[in-house]
Scaffold this motif. Structure first.
Motif, PDB file in Angstrom:
ATOM      1  N   ARG A 215       1.080  -1.310  -0.057  1.00  0.00           N
ATOM      2  CA  ARG A 215      -0.396   0.276  -0.150  1.00  0.00           C
ATOM      3  C   ARG A 215       0.950   1.172  -0.081  1.00  0.00           C
ATOM      4  N   GLU A 216       0.046   2.529  -0.004  1.00  0.00           N
ATOM      5  CA  GLU A 216       0.745   3.564   0.019  1.00  0.00           C
ATOM      6  C   GLU A 216       1.365   3.520   1.218  1.00  0.00           C
ATOM      7  N   VAL A 217       3.281   4.798   0.713  1.00  0.00           N
ATOM      8  CA  VAL A 217       3.360   5.202   1.857  1.00  0.00           C
ATOM      9  C   VAL A 217       3.033   6.573   1.744  1.00  0.00           C
ATOM     10  N   VAL A 218       3.053   6.724   3.308  1.00  0.00           N
ATOM     11  CA  VAL A 218       2.346   7.627   3.006  1.00  0.00           C
ATOM     12  C   VAL A 218       2.729   9.083   4.079  1.00  0.00           C
ATOM     13  N   GLY A 219       3.805   8.456   4.765  1.00  0.00           N
ATOM     14  CA  GLY A 219       4.552   9.153   6.104  1.00  0.00           C
ATOM     15  C   GLY A 219       5.644   9.095   6.113  1.00  0.00           C
ATOM     16  N   THR A 220       6.056   9.484   7.415  1.00  0.00           N
ATOM     17  CA  THR A 220       7.104   8.602   7.738  1.00  0.00           C
ATOM     18  C   THR A 220       7.488   8.774  10.206  1.00  0.00           C
ATOM     19  N   CYS A 221       8.046   8.114  10.532  1.00  0.00           N
ATOM     20  CA  CYS A 221       7.141   6.960  11.576  1.00  0.00           C
ATOM     21  C   CYS A 221       8.260   7.609  12.736  1.00  0.00           C
ATOM     22  N   GLU A 222       7.461   7.732  13.712  1.00  0.00           N
ATOM     23  CA  GLU A 222       9.234   8.797  14.541  1.00  0.00           C
ATOM     24  C   GLU A 222       9.873   7.463  14.508  1.00  0.00           C
ATOM     25  N   CYS A 223      10.094   6.870  14.666  1.00  0.00           N
ATOM     26  CA  CYS A 223      11.376   5.864  14.573  1.00  0.00           C
ATOM     27  C   CYS A 223      11.989   6.090  13.087  1.00  0.00           C
ATOM     28  N   GLY A 224      11.517   6.341  11.625  1.00  0.00           N
ATOM     29  CA  GLY A 224      12.393   6.715  10.979  1.00  0.00           C
ATOM     30  C   GLY A 224      11.971   6.506   9.820  1.00  0.00           C
ATOM     31  N   LEU A 225      10.788   5.150   9.656  1.00  0.00           N
ATOM     32  CA  LEU A 225      10.104   3.747   8.706  1.00  0.00           C
ATOM     33  C   LEU A 225       9.930   4.657   8.349  1.00  0.00           C
ATOM     34  N   PRO A 251      -2.383   6.333   9.285  1.00  0.00           N
ATOM     35  CA  PRO A 251      -1.325   5.233   8.913  1.00  0.00           C
ATOM     36  C   PRO A 251      -0.750   4.582   9.990  1.00  0.00           C
ATOM     37  N   ARG A 252       0.136   3.121   9.433  1.00  0.00           N
ATOM     38  CA  ARG A 252       0.620   2.389   9.913  1.00  0.00           C
ATOM     39  C   ARG A 252       2.155   2.727   9.829  1.00  0.00           C
ATOM     40  N   CYS A 253       3.238   1.897  10.895  1.00  0.00           N
ATOM     41  CA  CYS A 253       4.701   2.034  10.637  1.00  0.00           C
ATOM     42  C   CYS A 253       4.986   0.557  10.086  1.00  0.00           C
ATOM     43  N   LEU A 254       5.714   0.531   8.843  1.00  0.00           N
ATOM     44  CA  LEU A 254       5.766  -0.167   7.981  1.00  0.00           C
ATOM     45  C   LEU A 254       6.700  -1.384   9.217  1.00  0.00           C
TER      46      LEU A 254
END
Length: 265
Positions: A215-225, A251-254
């Motif tokens: 699915r689409e990447v929509v941002g960056t998690c605080e962990c950097g992923l 969204p969810r983190c990778l």
């Protein structure tokens, strides 16, 4: 690619046995023996066969000089026998897989259809495997084949022939070394072993791996992923008309085990 389908019709006795149980029937039926060794026995009513054996291990056909036939199909503990009781009609017809028409084959000008996870030509052996979630596009590649769209963290539009435009290379160009490993800060590489995935460049000292998002990447998690759109946050018809930020909701983190990923309620 065309393969023969054998058809028999007439007054037949049919017997089926499996695991000690058996049944016998008789009537004027049509028997279809398909290229994958599926055998179907149809009578005058309904769409469902009265007997069948799907993808038999072996099928043996016999004909006699008087116009009769016998057919035996076996699969593990199952056995299906169909035998004509008088003269029977017999024919063989070429058949192909059937699917949605998607274009014209540049090799032979035959019709291309999407069927059973591939784009195939009805008139020649040309066949192009598709990712399970590929969407066919109206556009045509310079080679003459149709193009497809696949979402792997972003939308990629490529030719269905992977020797013409390689989906793997497009994904690597977009995402290889895009993020760092959260454990050792080495680059995450896009690799393939049966399927595409991220693996830390520090392997084998660091064994961190992540599945490539579908699915689409929509941002960056605080962990950097990267953060990806959740499967359950797809748009309704109204939301589809909103801007792209609406699709990034929840969204969810990778990393599915990341503590920064909010729980789904």
């Amino acid at each position: 690619m065309t393969e023969p389908v054998h058809v028999y019709a007439g007054d037949c006795a049919t017997s089926y046995s499996a695991d000690g149980d058996s049944r016998r029937q008789r009537g004027r039926v049509v028997v279809v023996h398909k290229p994958d060794d599926t055998v179907l026995v149809h009578d005058a009513e309904g769409y469902q066969p009265v007997e069948w054996l799907t993808r038999a291990n072996a099928v043996h056909r016999e004909t006699d000089g008087d116009g009769g036939f016998a057919l035996v199909a076996v699969k593990d503990g199952e056995r299906l026998r169909v035998e004509s009781r008088d003269d029977a009609d017999r024919a063989s017809h070429g058949a192909t897989a059937a699917g949605t028409e998607v274009g014209t084959c540049p090799d032979c000008d035959g019709t291309l259809v999407r069927a059973r996870g591939a784009v195939i030509c009805l008139d020649c052996p040309a066949e192009y495997g598709l990712p399970r979630d590929a969407a066919m596009l109206d556009s045509t590649c310079d080679c003459g084949l149709p193009r497809m769209a696949v979402e792997r963290g972003a939308r990629f539009e490529v030719c269905v022939d992977r020797d013409c435009e390689q989906l793997d290379e497009a994904i690597r160009e977009r995402f290889d070394r895009e993020w760092s490993c959260p454990d050792c800060e080495s680059d995450l590489r896009v690799l393939r072993e049966r399927t595409l995935f991220f693996r830390c460049e520090g392997y084998p000292d660091c064994e961190t791996t992540f599945a490539l998002p579908d699915r689409e990447v929509v941002g960056t998690c605080e962990c950097g992923l990267p953060q990806v759109r959740r499967a359950d946050s797809s748009c309704t018809d109204d939301a589809a008309r909103a801007d792209s930020s609406a699709r990034a909701t929840d969204p969810r983190c990778l990393d599915s085990e990341c503590a920064e990923t909010p729980e789904t309620v």
